[in-house]
Design a protein around this motif. Sequence first.
Motif, PDB file in Angstrom:
ATOM      1  N   ALA A 147       1.595   9.065  -5.210  1.00 22.44           N
ATOM      2  CA  ALA A 147       2.051  10.402  -4.810  1.00 22.44           C
ATOM      3  C   ALA A 147       2.987  10.959  -5.871  1.00 22.44           C
ATOM      4  O   ALA A 147       2.910  12.141  -6.228  1.00 22.44           O
ATOM      5  N   ARG A 148       3.911  10.096  -6.370  1.00 24.97           N
ATOM      6  CA  ARG A 148       4.809  10.545  -7.427  1.00 24.97           C
ATOM      7  C   ARG A 148       4.018  10.907  -8.687  1.00 24.97           C
ATOM      8  O   ARG A 148       4.295  11.922  -9.336  1.00 24.97           O
ATOM      9  N   ALA A 149       3.062  10.043  -9.028  1.00 22.87           N
ATOM     10  CA  ALA A 149       2.234  10.317 -10.204  1.00 22.87           C
ATOM     11  C   ALA A 149       1.451  11.615 -10.005  1.00 22.87           C
ATOM     12  O   ALA A 149       1.342  12.450 -10.912  1.00 22.87           O
ATOM     13  N   ALA A 181       2.994  18.866 -14.040  1.00 21.86           N
ATOM     14  CA  ALA A 181       2.521  19.067 -15.413  1.00 21.86           C
ATOM     15  C   ALA A 181       1.391  20.102 -15.439  1.00 21.86           C
ATOM     16  O   ALA A 181       1.345  20.992 -16.303  1.00 21.86           O
ATOM     17  N   LEU A 182       0.451  19.980 -14.488  1.00 24.45           N
ATOM     18  CA  LEU A 182      -0.663  20.935 -14.413  1.00 24.45           C
ATOM     19  C   LEU A 182      -0.153  22.334 -14.069  1.00 24.45           C
ATOM     20  O   LEU A 182      -0.666  23.326 -14.589  1.00 24.45           O
ATOM     21  N   GLN A 183       0.873  22.368 -13.169  1.00 21.17           N
ATOM     22  CA  GLN A 183       1.453  23.662 -12.818  1.00 21.17           C
ATOM     23  C   GLN A 183       2.093  24.293 -14.058  1.00 21.17           C
ATOM     24  O   GLN A 183       1.949  25.500 -14.305  1.00 21.17           O
ATOM     25  N   ALA A 204       0.847  -1.196   0.000  1.00 21.44           N
ATOM     26  CA  ALA A 204       0.000   0.000   0.000  1.00 21.44           C
ATOM     27  C   ALA A 204       0.877   1.239   0.000  1.00 21.44           C
ATOM     28  O   ALA A 204       0.585   2.237  -0.663  1.00 21.44           O
ATOM     29  N   LEU A 205       2.013   1.182   0.782  1.00 22.04           N
ATOM     30  CA  LEU A 205       2.939   2.302   0.821  1.00 22.04           C
ATOM     31  C   LEU A 205       3.572   2.507  -0.542  1.00 22.04           C
ATOM     32  O   LEU A 205       3.708   3.644  -1.008  1.00 22.04           O
ATOM     33  N   ARG A 206       3.984   1.431  -1.201  1.00 20.87           N
ATOM     34  CA  ARG A 206       4.554   1.535  -2.548  1.00 20.87           C
ATOM     35  C   ARG A 206       3.527   2.137  -3.505  1.00 20.87           C
ATOM     36  O   ARG A 206       3.848   3.012  -4.314  1.00 20.87           O
ATOM     37  N   THR A 207       2.296   1.626  -3.415  1.00 17.77           N
ATOM     38  CA  THR A 207       1.227   2.131  -4.280  1.00 17.77           C
ATOM     39  C   THR A 207       0.978   3.609  -3.980  1.00 17.77           C
ATOM     40  O   THR A 207       0.840   4.434  -4.884  1.00 17.77           O
TER      41      THR A 207
END
Length: 197
Positions: free
Chosen positions: A40-42, A49-51, A32-35
């Motif tokens: 979080a990275r995504a 990208a939005l910024q 779950a932490l990896r996910t």
Amino acid sequence: MRLLRLSSIAALAFIIPAIAHADQEGDRLREALRTATAQARAAEDQRAALQAKLTSAEQERDRLRKQNEAYRAQVKEAEQAYRQAVKDFNERLSERDDSLEKWKVAYGEAAGVARAKDAERAKFEAEATAFKASTKACEAKNVQLVKTANEVVTKYEAMDPFEKVLDHDPVFGLKRVEHQNAAQDFRDKILEQKAKP
């Protein structure tokens, strides 16, 4: 001891599944932490990208705002130029109308003067024609008058001295009557040639 063993076994029986369960729970939490980290990275990448898109959109908005202001300024200048052009055109049109009105008045006056001069010219031409005709008539009468005068002079010169004496004879006066009749005929001829204005 048995109880202790049993209790240890029972505790182990409870602990092993709990440990196994805890390992499974740890694995699940690690997964779950990896996910979550990947998410979080995504999400961070997506936020970056939005910024970037937001910054680009703000720059585009600022560029379009400046362009819009420039267009508004151009439209304002064009409207002012149009108003000035209309004003100038209306002034020129008014000046042309005034000039046209002055030309009409001047033309009317010139036409009146021309008509008056034309009437005078026609009158003078008629008078000149009448004077020419009168002059021709006078010239013709003058020719007749000269003929008559020549006849008188010729007759007078043709008189011999005896006729002259008889003409002045106070006693008989025969020739005198003849000469007086001839003089009256000549006078009538002269009066016929008198010019009548």
